[in-house]
Design a protein around this motif. Structure first.
Motif, PDB file in Angstrom:
ATOM      1  N   ALA A  72      16.307  19.957  15.317  1.00 51.25           N
ATOM      2  CA  ALA A  72      15.299  19.417  16.459  1.00 51.25           C
ATOM      3  C   ALA A  72      15.765  18.875  18.017  1.00 51.25           C
ATOM      4  O   ALA A  72      17.596  18.337  17.006  1.00 51.25           O
TER       5      ALA A  72
ATOM      6  N   TRP B 268      11.529   6.670  15.387  1.00 52.21           N
ATOM      7  CA  TRP B 268      12.713   7.954  15.577  1.00 52.21           C
ATOM      8  C   TRP B 268      11.095   9.091  14.482  1.00 52.21           C
ATOM      9  O   TRP B 268      10.589   9.311  14.465  1.00 52.21           O
ATOM     10  N   TYR B 269      11.313  10.272  16.347  1.00 56.12           N
ATOM     11  CA  TYR B 269      10.562  10.717  16.050  1.00 56.12           C
ATOM     12  C   TYR B 269      11.553  12.678  16.341  1.00 56.12           C
ATOM     13  O   TYR B 269      12.316  12.424  16.852  1.00 56.12           O
ATOM     14  N   ARG B 270      10.930  13.588  15.944  1.00 58.79           N
ATOM     15  CA  ARG B 270      11.740  14.521  16.469  1.00 58.79           C
ATOM     16  C   ARG B 270      10.939  15.468  16.980  1.00 58.79           C
ATOM     17  O   ARG B 270       9.663  16.106  16.387  1.00 58.79           O
ATOM     18  N   GLN B 271      10.905  16.813  17.442  1.00 54.16           N
ATOM     19  CA  GLN B 271      10.538  17.907  17.710  1.00 54.16           C
ATOM     20  C   GLN B 271      11.704  19.330  17.843  1.00 54.16           C
ATOM     21  O   GLN B 271      12.537  19.096  18.917  1.00 54.16           O
TER      22      GLN B 271
ATOM     23  N   ASP C 204      16.134  20.224   9.353  1.00 56.04           N
ATOM     24  CA  ASP C 204      16.225  18.971  10.595  1.00 56.04           C
ATOM     25  C   ASP C 204      16.562  19.299  11.971  1.00 56.04           C
ATOM     26  O   ASP C 204      16.626  18.152  12.609  1.00 56.04           O
TER      27      ASP C 204
ATOM     28  N   GLY D 230      16.037  11.641  24.208  1.00 50.58           N
ATOM     29  CA  GLY D 230      15.453  12.449  23.284  1.00 50.58           C
ATOM     30  C   GLY D 230      17.017  13.018  23.384  1.00 50.58           C
ATOM     31  O   GLY D 230      18.021  13.061  24.127  1.00 50.58           O
TER      32      GLY D 230
ATOM     33  N   TYR E  46      15.553  15.060  18.562  1.00 46.60           N
ATOM     34  CA  TYR E  46      15.312  13.616  18.272  1.00 46.60           C
ATOM     35  C   TYR E  46      14.985  12.258  19.384  1.00 46.60           C
ATOM     36  O   TYR E  46      15.719  11.957  19.954  1.00 46.60           O
ATOM     37  N   TYR E  47      13.561  12.042  19.069  1.00 44.88           N
ATOM     38  CA  TYR E  47      13.712  10.418  19.944  1.00 44.88           C
ATOM     39  C   TYR E  47      13.004   9.598  19.606  1.00 44.88           C
ATOM     40  O   TYR E  47      12.840   9.618  18.396  1.00 44.88           O
TER      41      TYR E  47
ATOM     42  N   ARG F 109       5.424  17.112  17.683  1.00 47.49           N
ATOM     43  CA  ARG F 109       6.777  15.948  18.349  1.00 47.49           C
ATOM     44  C   ARG F 109       5.951  15.465  17.115  1.00 47.49           C
ATOM     45  O   ARG F 109       4.404  15.014  16.957  1.00 47.49           O
TER      46      ARG F 109
ATOM     47  N   VAL G  99       9.574  10.930  11.704  1.00 48.30           N
ATOM     48  CA  VAL G  99      10.828  10.891  11.536  1.00 48.30           C
ATOM     49  C   VAL G  99      10.804   9.864   9.942  1.00 48.30           C
ATOM     50  O   VAL G  99      10.609   9.345   8.781  1.00 48.30           O
TER      51      VAL G  99
ATOM     52  N   GLY H 155      23.526  12.950  18.218  1.00 49.88           N
ATOM     53  CA  GLY H 155      22.927  13.997  18.222  1.00 49.88           C
ATOM     54  C   GLY H 155      24.286  14.865  17.864  1.00 49.88           C
ATOM     55  O   GLY H 155      25.471  14.645  18.950  1.00 49.88           O
TER      56      GLY H 155
END
Length: 119
Positions: free
Chosen positions: A90, A35-38, A88, A112, A92-93, A44, A47, A8
């Motif tokens: 956020a 991948w997820y994002r919050q 975009d 994250g 990212y997890y 959350r 992605v 990141g």
């Protein structure tokens, strides 16, 4: 078992970043990864995900801009993000379904990594 995410940072709109996530520990195998994002104040959301066989799916908002891939030999998943937009921004997890040698298979989360896109 741990998932370690990296990659990141701060980038201008239109730029690119590549996120990486590696699983370590007593791992027998890994199923789907994702991948997820919050974003701040939001839930959350998915992605992108990729199965162990390489089948992918993406959120509509990132289709054509983001590409998920994995290296099964390295227990790693990647997210190439191009044409980044301020939306975009956020944390990212990464997420993975891990089959361990002695414990019950389950999903794990990485810690994250923050992506900030400036306009």
């Amino acid at each position: 078992v741990q998932l370690q995410a990296s990659g990141g940072g701060l980038v201008q709109a239109g730029g690119s970043l590549r996120l990486s996530c590696t699983a370590s520990g007593s791992i027998f195998g890994i199923g789907d990864m994702g991948w997820y994002r919050q974003a701040p104040g939001k839930q959350r959301n998915l992605v992108a995900r990729i199965t162990s066989g390489g089948i992918t799916n993406y959120a509509d908002s990132v289709k054509g801009r983001f590409t998920i891939s994995r290296d099964n030999a390295k227990n790693s998943v990647y997210l190439q993000m191009n044409s980044l937009e301020p939306e975009d921004t956020a944390v990212y997890y990464c997420n993975a379904y891990i089959i361990q040698t002695v414990d019950t298979p389950r999903y794990y989360w990485g810690q994250g990594t923050l992506v900030t896109v400036s306009s």
